[in-house]
Design a protein around this motif. Structure first.
Motif, PDB file in Angstrom:
ATOM      1  N   TYR A 258       0.844  -1.195   0.000  1.00 30.37           N
ATOM      2  CA  TYR A 258       0.000   0.000   0.000  1.00 30.37           C
ATOM      3  C   TYR A 258       0.885   1.254   0.000  1.00 30.37           C
ATOM      4  O   TYR A 258       1.838   1.362   0.761  1.00 30.37           O
ATOM      5  CB  TYR A 258      -0.917   0.011   1.225  1.00 30.37           C
ATOM      6  CG  TYR A 258      -1.809   1.230   1.245  1.00 30.37           C
ATOM      7  CD1 TYR A 258      -2.903   1.322   0.389  1.00 30.37           C
ATOM      8  CD2 TYR A 258      -1.527   2.304   2.089  1.00 30.37           C
ATOM      9  CE1 TYR A 258      -3.703   2.450   0.372  1.00 30.37           C
ATOM     10  CE2 TYR A 258      -2.323   3.440   2.079  1.00 30.37           C
ATOM     11  CZ  TYR A 258      -3.412   3.505   1.214  1.00 30.37           C
ATOM     12  OH  TYR A 258      -4.190   4.630   1.205  1.00 30.37           O
TER      13      TYR A 258
ATOM     14  N   GLU B 261       1.091   5.743  -0.498  1.00 29.89           N
ATOM     15  CA  GLU B 261       0.415   7.045  -0.569  1.00 29.89           C
ATOM     16  C   GLU B 261       1.437   8.125  -0.861  1.00 29.89           C
ATOM     17  O   GLU B 261       2.571   8.055  -0.392  1.00 29.89           O
ATOM     18  CB  GLU B 261      -0.281   7.375   0.768  1.00 29.89           C
ATOM     19  CG  GLU B 261      -1.696   6.843   0.853  1.00 29.89           C
ATOM     20  CD  GLU B 261      -2.479   7.384   2.059  1.00 29.89           C
ATOM     21  OE1 GLU B 261      -2.055   8.411   2.670  1.00 29.89           O
ATOM     22  OE2 GLU B 261      -3.503   6.761   2.390  1.00 29.89           O
TER      23      GLU B 261
ATOM     24  N   SER C 184      -6.011   4.423   7.532  1.00 29.10           N
ATOM     25  CA  SER C 184      -6.886   3.474   8.193  1.00 29.10           C
ATOM     26  C   SER C 184      -6.312   2.058   8.084  1.00 29.10           C
ATOM     27  O   SER C 184      -5.709   1.682   7.075  1.00 29.10           O
ATOM     28  CB  SER C 184      -8.261   3.573   7.538  1.00 29.10           C
ATOM     29  OG  SER C 184      -8.970   2.412   7.815  1.00 29.10           O
TER      30      SER C 184
ATOM     31  N   GLY D  27      -7.530  -0.642   7.494  1.00 24.28           N
ATOM     32  CA  GLY D  27      -8.052  -1.468   6.415  1.00 24.28           C
ATOM     33  C   GLY D  27      -7.051  -1.640   5.285  1.00 24.28           C
ATOM     34  O   GLY D  27      -6.981  -2.694   4.645  1.00 24.28           O
ATOM     35  N   ASN D  28      -6.246  -0.614   5.047  1.00 24.67           N
ATOM     36  CA  ASN D  28      -5.238  -0.673   3.998  1.00 24.67           C
ATOM     37  C   ASN D  28      -3.903  -1.231   4.485  1.00 24.67           C
ATOM     38  O   ASN D  28      -2.969  -1.343   3.702  1.00 24.67           O
ATOM     39  CB  ASN D  28      -5.014   0.736   3.418  1.00 24.67           C
ATOM     40  CG  ASN D  28      -6.100   1.102   2.404  1.00 24.67           C
ATOM     41  OD1 ASN D  28      -6.466   0.284   1.570  1.00 24.67           O
ATOM     42  ND2 ASN D  28      -6.632   2.313   2.520  1.00 24.67           N
TER      43      ASN D  28
HETATM   44  C1  LIG Z   1      -7.720   2.626   1.544  1.00 26.61           C
HETATM   45  O1  LIG Z   1      -7.257   3.863   1.115  1.00 26.61           O
HETATM   46  C2  LIG Z   1      -8.024   4.468   0.102  1.00 26.61           C
HETATM   47  C3  LIG Z   1      -7.316   5.755  -0.285  1.00 26.61           C
HETATM   48  O2  LIG Z   1      -6.008   5.453  -0.676  1.00 26.61           O
HETATM   49  C4  LIG Z   1      -9.409   4.733   0.627  1.00 26.61           C
HETATM   50  O3  LIG Z   1     -10.210   5.291  -0.394  1.00 26.61           O
HETATM   51  C5  LIG Z   1     -10.030   3.434   1.114  1.00 26.61           C
HETATM   52  O4  LIG Z   1     -11.262   3.707   1.725  1.00 26.61           O
HETATM   53  C6  LIG Z   1      -9.118   2.755   2.106  1.00 26.61           C
HETATM   54  N1  LIG Z   1      -9.620   1.457   2.414  1.00 26.61           N
HETATM   55  C7  LIG Z   1      -9.884   1.067   3.654  1.00 26.61           C
HETATM   56  C8  LIG Z   1     -10.370  -0.341   3.792  1.00 26.61           C
HETATM   57  O5  LIG Z   1      -9.668   1.775   4.625  1.00 26.61           O
END
Ligand SMILES: *[C@@H]1O[C@H](CO)[C@@H](O)[C@H](O)[C@H]1NC(C)=O
Ligand code: HEM
Ligand SMILES: *[C@@H]1O[C@H](CO)[C@@H](O)[C@H](O)[C@H]1NC(C)=O
Ligand SMILES: *[C@@H]1O[C@H](CO)[C@@H](O)[C@H](O)[C@H]1NC(C)=O
Ligand SMILES: *[C@@H]1O[C@H](CO)[C@@H](O)[C@H](O)[C@H]1NC(C)=O
Ligand SMILES: *[C@@H]1O[C@H](CO)[C@@H](O)[C@H](O)[C@H]1NC(C)=O
Ligand SMILES: *[C@@H]1O[C@H](CO)[C@@H](O)[C@H](O)[C@H]1NC(C)=O
Ligand SMILES: *[C@@H]1O[C@H](CO)[C@@H](O)[C@H](O)[C@H]1NC(C)=O
Ligand SMILES: *[C@@H]1O[C@H](CO)[C@@H](O)[C@H](O)[C@H]1NC(C)=O
Ligand SMILES: *[C@@H]1O[C@H](CO)[C@@H](O)[C@H](O)[C@H]1NC(C)=O
Length: 531
Positions: free
Chosen positions: A363, A365, A397, A399-400
């Motif tokens: 991941y 950014e 977050s 999640g990423n």
């Molecule tokens: C992961 O990051 C992207 C932006 O890079 C965002 O739009 C997305 O909601 C994020 N996914 C999670 C699961 O947090």
């Protein structure tokens, strides 16, 4: 990854102060000391340099009283380090830079306000990781570097003495030449070293009649010179070779009051400088800019004189890329987020190029800089100009970030660098703090992790607290018993605990251990030290 269940989250009282939980690179001590050394002015300045900016500042007082005091904080810091060092006995392996001077301020040989003035300013910066002795050393490095001299490579890891050094022996103006040379010799400095080190010391600051009436006549005390200062050379707040030139050429302050005193007994610098028929002083005179190198070498030796058994760490290098305040936290809507900033140090002006952060799971950014820049006195790649720091915040977050174990930062013109990270368990900054004489901590740990048993986690607290007879704090330690409590998610468990502590003088540190390894550290209540 979080089910939005509505379990109770432990809350702390509103009195709780802001906190920092961090992955420190390369470790908390080096990170904090690098911050002091590098972040001098502008954005996120450590506030350490402010005490000696401008270099004739006297931080203990403000306004006109400070100006009229004619005291000089930068000079005081250098003198304090010398007095702490001077009782070293290198053969016996005792004394040196160990902050024992804090216990010795009532000794005749330590006359003057410099010792407690300096310790008062340094006190809030002391914590489990940063000793007063390391601050004493960094004080000299900063005074010399910011006030006209060169950078003295700075090693850390000094340990604070727990009592006064039983040995005395700081040279005084009335000390005989023989005794003075013997004192320097015991501390590891021969005659020419002693002369040069004294000239390096006496290139900034003053001798004050208030404190040294046997050197400077009390008539020097006036309404705009309230301590009766007579400067050691014509450039009181510049670390330069003026004292040597004025001594040899009989110009300006002619070497200062310890050369010219009305009281012959008090002419200790004259006795010392003449003791080899001015040979060393004439050599320093002829060195030109080399004087600065000589002082870097001698002051470095002075600062690195430590008791036997103390292991100094490698010299701190300014970090071109430095992650700051990097921590996991749980947001108010129960999201797990990794946030922090990346500091980039540029030669000269900040570059326009983007920087990116890439995690071990792929991941990535691109980060956008904050507007405010910081200024550092560090000169990079032989450039003569100040360097610039730029800050790139991020908040990502979880999640990423599943399964991440490191991240790398890429910036134009700077080598890629990788930093370790972990997410097994962490101290939750927004649910931890110091209030009402206790530290309360909540730890979050992922459930169902192989090879990780949250019930085996240990939590340790270290609190810098005042002690008698010195302004150097000591560090009190305690363990926190953790109990499993309700958490907002099935995938994560919360453990909480608290322990009573004495009133902290600086940042309280909380360390989370698993299987003997420290896996997270949280600094609470750093106050004026402003980490
Ligand atoms: C992961 O990051 C992207 C932006 O890079 C965002 O739009 C997305 O909601 C994020 N996914 C999670 C699961 O947090
Ligand atoms: C023979 C050795 C030395 C003697 C007798 C001596 C003595 C003194 C005295 C009496 C003062 C005046 C202090 C005051 O009025 O506040 C002074 C100032 C000072 N000394 Fe020394 N000193 C010696 C060596 C050194 C060395 C080796 C260093 C550092 C490497 C040093 C650093 C300083 C500094 C920076 C000041 C100015 C302090 C200020 O302005 O507050 N001295 N010294
Ligand atoms: C004093 O010590 C320095 C550095 O250790 C050395 O270079 C010098 O030769 C010594 N001088 C004398 C006179 O021993
Ligand atoms: C000169 O200095 C010595 C040693 O500090 C002291 O005993 C003596 O009183 C001083 N003399 C004067 C006139 O201050
Ligand atoms: C301090 O006051 C004296 C008179 O008492 C004056 O001559 C001198 O210029 C003043 N110095 C400064 C720096 O203001
Ligand atoms: C040393 O130099 C000083 C200052 O120039 C001078 O006053 C003194 O007489 C010299 N001493 C010797 C022994 O050469
Ligand atoms: C890091 O956190 C501390 C405490 O909240 C804050 O004072 C400091 O400014 C932060 N540093 C940066 C670079 O954001
Ligand atoms: C470095 O920055 C400081 C603070 O802004 C400034 O006072 C100083 O003159 C600068 N030095 C150089 C060499 O630019
Ligand atoms: C310096 O501070 C210590 C600790 O508070 C105190 O014991 C000592 O008397 C002070 N020294 C001076 C000279 O005021
Ligand atoms: C920074 O240090 C100065 C003294 O140089 C002090 O007046 C000021 O209160 C400090 N700032 C903070 C935020 O602690």
């Amino acid at each position: 990854m979080y089910a939005s269940s509505c379990l109770a989250v432990p809350l702390l009282s509103a009195a709780v102060k802001p906190v920092v939980a961090m992955f420190y690179y390369p470790n908390p001590a080096a990170s904090a000391l690098e911050h002091i050394l590098v972040d001098n002015w502008g954005a996120y300045a450590s506030n350490f340099s402010s005490a000696i900016t401008p270099c004739d500042n006297y931080v203990t007082e403000v306004g006109l009283p400070a100006i009229n005091s004619r005291r000089t904080t930068s000079a005081q810091w250098l003198r304090v380090a010398f007095h702490d060092f001077a009782t070293a006995d290198v053969a016996a392996g005792t004394g040196g830079l160990d902050a024992s001077i804090g216990f010795e301020t009532e000794r005749e040989e330590n006359s003057g306000s410099a010792f407690n003035d300096s310790f008062t300013f340094w006190q809030p910066f002391v914590n489990e990781f940063v000793s007063m002795a390391d601050l004493l050393a960094v004080g000299t490095v900063m005074s010399v570097h910011l006030c006209g001299g060169k950078y003295i490579p700075y090693q850390y890891g000094r340990v604070d003495a727990t009592a006064a050094d039983p040995k005395t022996g700081v040279p005084e103006p009335s000390t005989s030449l023989e005794d003075t040379l013997a004192q320097f010799k015991q501390a590891g400095f021969n005659q020419s070293d002693a002369i040069a080190l004294t000239a390096c010391g006496h290139t900034i600051g003053s001798v004050h009649a208030g404190g040294f009436p046997t050197v400077v006549e009390e008539s020097a005390i006036t309404p705009n010179n309230t301590n009766g200062a007579v400067n050691l050379d014509d450039t009181r707040a510049v670390f330069d070779s003026a004292v040597v030139h004025e001594y040899i050429d009989s110009t300006g302050q002619r070497g200062g009051p310890l050369v010219t005193s009305f009281n012959e007994t008090s002419r200790s610098d004259l006795r010392l400088y003449e003791s080899d028929d001015n040979k060393t002083m004439l050599e320093l005179y002829a060195q030109g800019d080399g004087f600065q190198e000589t002082c870097v070498d001698l002051l470095g030796r002075m600062l690195n004189t430590v008791p036997a058994g103390v292991q100094l760490q490698p010299a701190i290098e300014p970090a071109l890329i430095k992650p700051i305040n990097v921590t996991w936290d749980i947001t108010t809507n129960n999201q797990l987020v990794l946030s922090g900033k990346v500091r980039v140090l540029y030669t000269g002006e900040a570059s326009d190029g983007p920087i990116s952060i890439t995690f071990s799971n792929g991941y990535t950014e691109t980060l956008v800089p904050e507007e405010n820049l910081g200024i550092s006195a560090f000169k990079l790649s032989n450039s003569q100009t100040n360097t610039t720091t730029q800050y790139f915040p991020f908040s990502i977050s979880s999640g990423n970030l599943s399964g991440v174990s490191s991240f790398a930062v890429t910036a134009t013109g700077i080598e890629n660098q990788e930093f370790q990270i972990q997410d097994k368990a962490f101290i939750v900054p927004s649910l931890s703090g110091v209030a009402d004489g206790a530290v309360s901590v909540t730890v979050a740990a992922r459930t169902n992790q192989p090879n990780f048993d949250p019930s085996k986690m240990l939590l340790k607290v270290a609190t810098p607290i005042a002690q008698l007879l010195t302004l150097a704090p000591k560090v009190g330690r305690s363990d926190v018993q953790l109990l499993s409590v309700a958490s907002p998610s099935e995938n994560i468990g919360y453990w909480s605990g608290s322990v009573a502590i004495e009133k902290p003088t600086g940042a309280v540190s909380v360390s989370l251990l698993s299987g003997g390894d420290v896996i997270d550290i949280l600094l609470l209540d750093s106050g004026v030290a402003g980490w």
